[in-house]
Design an enzyme around this catalytic site. Structure first.
Site, PDB file in Angstrom:
ATOM      1  N   LYS A 258      -8.748  -5.056  -4.020  1.00  0.00           N
ATOM      2  CA  LYS A 258      -9.830  -4.213  -3.518  1.00  0.00           C
ATOM      3  C   LYS A 258     -11.065  -5.034  -3.135  1.00  0.00           C
ATOM      4  O   LYS A 258     -11.829  -4.645  -2.257  1.00  0.00           O
ATOM      5  CB  LYS A 258     -10.235  -3.175  -4.564  1.00  0.00           C
TER       6      LYS A 258
HETATM    7  C1  LIG Z   1      -5.282   0.022  -5.210  1.00  0.00           C
HETATM    8  C2  LIG Z   1      -4.163  -0.768  -5.715  1.00  0.00           C
HETATM    9  C3  LIG Z   1      -2.856  -0.624  -5.191  1.00  0.00           C
HETATM   10  C4  LIG Z   1      -2.505   0.417  -4.155  1.00  0.00           C
HETATM   11  O1  LIG Z   1      -3.066   0.165  -2.902  1.00  0.00           O
HETATM   12  P1  LIG Z   1      -3.201   1.334  -1.826  1.00  0.00           P
HETATM   13  O2  LIG Z   1      -4.000   0.757  -0.709  1.00  0.00           O
HETATM   14  O3  LIG Z   1      -3.915   2.466  -2.521  1.00  0.00           O
HETATM   15  O4  LIG Z   1      -1.829   1.738  -1.404  1.00  0.00           O
HETATM   16  C5  LIG Z   1      -1.872  -1.468  -5.669  1.00  0.00           C
HETATM   17  N1  LIG Z   1      -2.130  -2.383  -6.639  1.00  0.00           N
HETATM   18  C6  LIG Z   1      -3.365  -2.528  -7.160  1.00  0.00           C
HETATM   19  C7  LIG Z   1      -3.567  -3.538  -8.232  1.00  0.00           C
HETATM   20  C8  LIG Z   1      -4.423  -1.747  -6.727  1.00  0.00           C
HETATM   21  O5  LIG Z   1      -5.654  -1.903  -7.257  1.00  0.00           O
END
Ligand SMILES: *Cc1c(COP(=O)(O)O)cnc(C)c1O
Length: 466
Positions: A112
């Site tokens: 993120k």
């Molecule tokens: C947010 C997240 C995901 C999922 O990603 P999306 O874009 O919501 O599909 C997978 N792994 C981790 C560690 C995340 O923080």
């Protein structure tokens, strides 16, 4: 570049407008009116570029006139300076055909950060031009909250209120949020589940008076600017593994369909992608949708991969819109049906379009643990449970053996060290960039999961529109 809403009736906006709005006023999501493309020569010319220069090339066409190239370069430089690896998203080889793309080298240890570090700077840049203020309100199951708080802490013209379910985020995740003591950061532990917190946030956005009074804004992956920042690493690794002459497959641990949709965008731009493998845990609405056309919401089962414990994937709407001939009226109708009945069928055009690029797999806890052990035994790599869901899907996929398969590693293993230790017997340690996380003072309030309690707390602390 202009942006249109997937539901067809909101006015088109430029990049700046779409970034600040987040969700379109008709309830839809923004998409660029057309996909910018690169020629084979343009991809080949990116092979030697740094991550930041790749980002300037890839993001540039989406930004249009909203930023000059120099401004964009400056923001990307600042955003990625806080990553602890020169390559920002380094690639590791696991065996002769499997690779791991490490997306967790940012300040809060999950992918993120790649998008939110840039989004925080974009918000600040655009807000200072407009001389307005925004109030970010969000609900988090852990990773988005810490990444968003880190990205906007101390920034002028932004207040952030982040709701997390009390006791349901990991200790590392909680401390990454609550030890940020900047005066514009407000952490609220809600006495309820993540779904309760999310429902409260939705209700605030739907309350037109409240939303307008505090200029509410969203940082979840409905925000287009987040997705565009994620397109960069698909291109960055694709050209390193042989694009444009050779294609690459990606396995993506998926929840809200944001990360894997960025891969779809890279493919629309001309990057040769053999397959995008959508890896879900047992909360498998996307696997069912892609394999049989059945998009129907079940109840959420808590797993060792909380960031993927999702039953409605907001960004899926973007794919359905693009594959359905970009008919906003028809998509709005389809989504209204889904919202009313919690179920829908994909149209033939949507199914066939998706099948050309996407594969999918539902990975249970045993397969996830096996993938974690395989990475450790085969390559000496400790990976987190989310990345292991992706790797399990990559290992199971039926793909031409000459095509490299890249699994997106979405979180640092230390963020989920109990689950990692259970599977591998190894307890990962936090990297030094997190410093004395466990020694720092925490600050948050605990509130009942009621609209009145949370909105009155926000009203007391936020900056209302003047
Ligand atoms: C947010 C997240 C995901 C999922 O990603 P999306 O874009 O919501 O599909 C997978 N792994 C981790 C560690 C995340 O923080």
């Amino acid at each position: 570049m202009q942006y249109q809403s997937t539901r067809g009736s909101a006015a088109a906006l430029d990049f700046e407008g779409a970034t600040l709005a987040g969700l379109a006023s008709d309830g839809g999501l923004y998409l660029p009116e057309r996909w910018p493309t690169f020629t084979a020569d343009a991809f080949a010319a990116m092979r030697g570029l740094s991550y930041v220069e790749t980002a300037v090339r890839v993001i540039g066409p989406f930004v249009g006139d909203a930023l000059s190239e120099a401004e964009l370069r400056d923001l990307c430089t600042q955003a990625y300076a806080r990553f602890d690896h020169e390559a920002v998203t380094p690639l590791k080889q696991l065996d002769h055909r499997h690779w791991l793309l490490e997306l967790f080298h940012g300040p809060t240890l999950a992918f993120k950060d790649v998008a939110l570090q840039l989004l925080g700077l974009l918000f600040e840049t655009f807000l200072s031009r407009r001389d307005t203020h925004i109030t970010i309100v969000g609900a988090t199951s852990g990773d988005t909250g810490s990444a968003a708080i880190d990205a906007v802490a101390g920034r002028a013209k932004i207040d952030i209120f982040m709701l997390h379910p009390v006791g349901r985020v990991s200790e590392v995740q909680r401390k990454q949020m609550t030890t940020v003591l900047a005066p514009n950061v407000y952490n609220i532990a809600v006495e309820g589940s993540f779904d309760d917190a999310q429902a409260l946030v939705k209700r605030m956005f739907n309350d037109a008076d409240f939303a307008a009074r505090y200029d509410l804004s969203a940082v979840n992956s409905i925000n287009w600017a987040r997705l565009v920042a994620q397109v960069v690493y698909y291109v960055y690794v694709g050209v390193r593994l042989g694009a444009p002459e050779r294609s690459v497959a990606f396995a993506v641990p998926t929840g809200n369909f944001g990360d894997v949709f960025a891969g779809y965008v890279a493919a629309q731009m001309g990057l040769p992608i053999e397959r995008l493998i959508v890896a879900t845990n047992v909360n498998d609405i996307l696997h069912r949708a892609l394999s049989s056309g059945d998009y129907s919401q079940g109840t959420v089962t808590p797993t060792a991969t909380p960031s993927m414990d999702i039953q409605v994937s907001s960004n899926f709407e973007r794919l359905l819109f693009d594959l359905g001939g970009r008919n906003g009226g028809a998509l709005a109708e389809q989504m209204r049906g889904f919202e009313a009945t919690k179920a829908m069928r994909l149209t033939n055009a949507q199914r066939e379009g998706a099948a050309r690029l996407f594969g999918s797999a539902r990975i249970d806890e045993m397969d996830m643990n096996r993938a974690m052990r395989w990475a450790y035994d085969a390559a000496g790599e400790i990976i987190d449970p989310h990345s292991a869901v992706g790797l399990a899907a990559a290992l199971a996929a039926d793909i031409d053996p000459s095509v490299p398969v890249v699994t997106l590693a979405t979180a640092h293993p230390a963020k989920f060290r109990d689950a990692v230790e259970r599977a591998t017997g190894v307890r990962p340690t936090l990297p030094s960039r997190t410093g004395d996380l466990f020694g720092r003072e925490e600050r948050y309030v605990t509130l009942p999961a009621t609209f009145e309690a949370v909105t009155s707390y926000i009203a007391e602390h936020a900056t209302p529109r003047t």
